[in-house]
Motif scaffolding. Structure first.
Motif, PDB file in Angstrom:
ATOM      1  N   ALA A 158     -23.811 -65.531  24.695  1.00  0.00           N
ATOM      2  CA  ALA A 158     -24.882 -64.806  23.995  1.00  0.00           C
ATOM      3  C   ALA A 158     -25.992 -65.732  23.481  1.00  0.00           C
ATOM      4  N   PRO A 159     -25.661 -66.878  22.844  1.00  0.00           N
ATOM      5  CA  PRO A 159     -26.755 -67.733  22.346  1.00  0.00           C
ATOM      6  C   PRO A 159     -27.663 -68.259  23.472  1.00  0.00           C
ATOM      7  N   SER A 160     -27.068 -68.669  24.594  1.00  0.00           N
ATOM      8  CA  SER A 160     -27.909 -69.176  25.689  1.00  0.00           C
ATOM      9  C   SER A 160     -28.669 -68.033  26.360  1.00  0.00           C
ATOM     10  N   ALA A 161     -28.079 -66.827  26.409  1.00  0.00           N
ATOM     11  CA  ALA A 161     -28.791 -65.661  26.940  1.00  0.00           C
ATOM     12  C   ALA A 161     -29.997 -65.340  26.062  1.00  0.00           C
ATOM     13  N   LYS A 162     -29.806 -65.432  24.748  1.00  0.00           N
ATOM     14  CA  LYS A 162     -30.920 -65.186  23.822  1.00  0.00           C
ATOM     15  C   LYS A 162     -32.050 -66.181  24.081  1.00  0.00           C
ATOM     16  N   ASN A 163     -31.699 -67.452  24.270  1.00  0.00           N
ATOM     17  CA  ASN A 163     -32.719 -68.482  24.542  1.00  0.00           C
ATOM     18  C   ASN A 163     -33.457 -68.185  25.837  1.00  0.00           C
ATOM     19  N   LYS A 164     -32.701 -67.775  26.867  1.00  0.00           N
ATOM     20  CA  LYS A 164     -33.302 -67.493  28.169  1.00  0.00           C
ATOM     21  C   LYS A 164     -34.258 -66.296  28.074  1.00  0.00           C
ATOM     22  N   ILE A 165     -33.822 -65.255  27.399  1.00  0.00           N
ATOM     23  CA  ILE A 165     -34.658 -64.055  27.264  1.00  0.00           C
ATOM     24  C   ILE A 165     -35.922 -64.374  26.457  1.00  0.00           C
ATOM     25  N   THR A 166     -35.773 -65.207  25.427  1.00  0.00           N
ATOM     26  CA  THR A 166     -36.933 -65.630  24.628  1.00  0.00           C
ATOM     27  C   THR A 166     -37.931 -66.384  25.492  1.00  0.00           C
ATOM     28  N   GLU A 167     -37.401 -67.236  26.359  1.00  0.00           N
ATOM     29  CA  GLU A 167     -38.241 -68.012  27.286  1.00  0.00           C
ATOM     30  C   GLU A 167     -39.051 -67.067  28.202  1.00  0.00           C
ATOM     31  N   ILE A 168     -38.417 -65.985  28.640  1.00  0.00           N
ATOM     32  CA  ILE A 168     -39.061 -65.039  29.566  1.00  0.00           C
ATOM     33  C   ILE A 168     -40.048 -64.131  28.836  1.00  0.00           C
TER      34      ILE A 168
ATOM     35  N   VAL B 255     -30.089 -57.697  17.369  1.00  0.00           N
ATOM     36  CA  VAL B 255     -30.219 -56.449  16.605  1.00  0.00           C
ATOM     37  C   VAL B 255     -28.900 -56.095  15.926  1.00  0.00           C
ATOM     38  N   GLU B 256     -27.797 -56.485  16.561  1.00  0.00           N
ATOM     39  CA  GLU B 256     -26.467 -56.123  16.048  1.00  0.00           C
ATOM     40  C   GLU B 256     -25.479 -57.198  16.459  1.00  0.00           C
ATOM     41  N   LYS B 257     -24.497 -57.440  15.590  1.00  0.00           N
ATOM     42  CA  LYS B 257     -23.368 -58.326  15.922  1.00  0.00           C
ATOM     43  C   LYS B 257     -22.115 -57.605  15.463  1.00  0.00           C
ATOM     44  N   GLU B 258     -21.150 -57.487  16.352  1.00  0.00           N
ATOM     45  CA  GLU B 258     -19.888 -56.864  15.948  1.00  0.00           C
ATOM     46  C   GLU B 258     -18.748 -57.441  16.768  1.00  0.00           C
ATOM     47  N   LYS B 259     -17.768 -58.023  16.063  1.00  0.00           N
ATOM     48  CA  LYS B 259     -16.573 -58.598  16.698  1.00  0.00           C
ATOM     49  C   LYS B 259     -16.931 -59.514  17.871  1.00  0.00           C
ATOM     50  N   GLY B 260     -17.927 -60.346  17.679  1.00  0.00           N
ATOM     51  CA  GLY B 260     -18.294 -61.313  18.706  1.00  0.00           C
ATOM     52  C   GLY B 260     -19.269 -60.798  19.753  1.00  0.00           C
ATOM     53  N   TYR B 261     -19.582 -59.506  19.712  1.00  0.00           N
ATOM     54  CA  TYR B 261     -20.564 -58.937  20.646  1.00  0.00           C
ATOM     55  C   TYR B 261     -21.952 -58.952  20.009  1.00  0.00           C
ATOM     56  N   TYR B 262     -22.922 -59.430  20.758  1.00  0.00           N
ATOM     57  CA  TYR B 262     -24.315 -59.448  20.300  1.00  0.00           C
ATOM     58  C   TYR B 262     -25.090 -58.389  21.092  1.00  0.00           C
ATOM     59  N   ILE B 263     -25.948 -57.667  20.383  1.00  0.00           N
ATOM     60  CA  ILE B 263     -26.915 -56.792  21.046  1.00  0.00           C
ATOM     61  C   ILE B 263     -28.272 -57.478  20.950  1.00  0.00           C
ATOM     62  N   LEU B 264     -28.826 -57.826  22.092  1.00  0.00           N
ATOM     63  CA  LEU B 264     -30.102 -58.522  22.142  1.00  0.00           C
ATOM     64  C   LEU B 264     -31.201 -57.535  22.572  1.00  0.00           C
ATOM     65  N   LYS B 265     -32.364 -57.705  21.962  1.00  0.00           N
ATOM     66  CA  LYS B 265     -33.513 -56.837  22.296  1.00  0.00           C
ATOM     67  C   LYS B 265     -34.747 -57.710  22.497  1.00  0.00           C
ATOM     68  N   ALA B 266     -35.433 -57.483  23.613  1.00  0.00           N
ATOM     69  CA  ALA B 266     -36.704 -58.153  23.874  1.00  0.00           C
ATOM     70  C   ALA B 266     -37.752 -57.101  24.173  1.00  0.00           C
ATOM     71  N   VAL B 267     -38.990 -57.352  23.749  1.00  0.00           N
ATOM     72  CA  VAL B 267     -40.091 -56.410  23.953  1.00  0.00           C
ATOM     73  C   VAL B 267     -41.126 -57.046  24.868  1.00  0.00           C
TER      74      VAL B 267
END
Length: 198
Positions: A166-176, A183-195
């Motif tokens: 999830a952290p590296s996916a967040k970095n990649k999506i930010t780059e794009i 937006v949400e974190k639960e039991k190790g699951y991250y919900i990522l949102k990009a606009v």
């Protein structure tokens, strides 16, 4: 070895029905060998649905890597006026997604598509629980091309576990996209949102 993110129609058929309750509505999904999370709707998908169903998904949603169709079916039930296209590289999964739309009395468009290969037009939302085992190259291509298929101000929604990148996916999506929020974190699951902003 047949993976759920491949054409695995050669596998033995073993369909079964699984129940799913969400926002007070009962759903029944038909699953089979060779599809992701065949014994129950996985926790990541539940967290994703719980998050996006509080949001405005706009008018047209792409369920990318739809599996047996849980996300598309639930979103269409919650947002009646949402036009949903569910796609998966696995023909067994898309066949089940069509059956599950019918079973749960919603209208989805379903297509076999390797990522965006058979996808046309633009969307206000792209939603994905990406196939981690397909590898980073496949997943990052899903993120990169999402920008092309989103309308201006459209959103990419991704669920991914912390230990599955999830952290590296967040970095990649930010780059794009130039932005990406958790937006949400639960039991190790991250919900990522990009606009999409340009």
């Amino acid at each position: 070895m047949s993976h759920y993110f491949t054409d695995n129609r050669n596998l033995e058929v073993n369909r079964k029905e699984i129940p799913f309750r969400f926002l007070g509505v009962y759903y029944t999904f038909i699953t089979d060998n060779g599809v992701f999370s065949k014994s129950e709707v996985d926790f990541g998908t539940w967290v994703l649905l719980k998050t996006i169903c509080k949001e405005d998904l706009g008018t047209r949603m792409l369920d990318l890597g739809c599996g047996y169709g849980a996300v598309g079916v639930v979103c269409k039930k919650v947002f009646e006026n949402l036009d949903v296209l569910s796609v998966d590289v696995n023909p067994r999964a898309t066949e089940l997604a069509e059956l599950n739309a019918e079973k749960n009395q919603v209208q989805l468009k379903v297509k076999v598509s390797n990522c965006y290969e058979n996808v046309e037009g633009k969307f206000t939302s792209i939603v994905t629980n990406p196939p981690i085992r397909a590898g980073k190259a496949v997943i990052y291509e899903m993120f990169e091309k999402a920008k092309e298929y989103l309308e201006d101000q459209g959103c990419l929604w991704v669920v991914i576990r912390k230990q599955q990148g999830a952290p590296s996916a967040k970095n990649k999506i930010t780059e794009i996209f130039g932005n990406c929020e958790i937006v949400e974190k639960e039991k190790g699951y991250y919900i990522l949102k990009a606009v999409k902003k340009d």
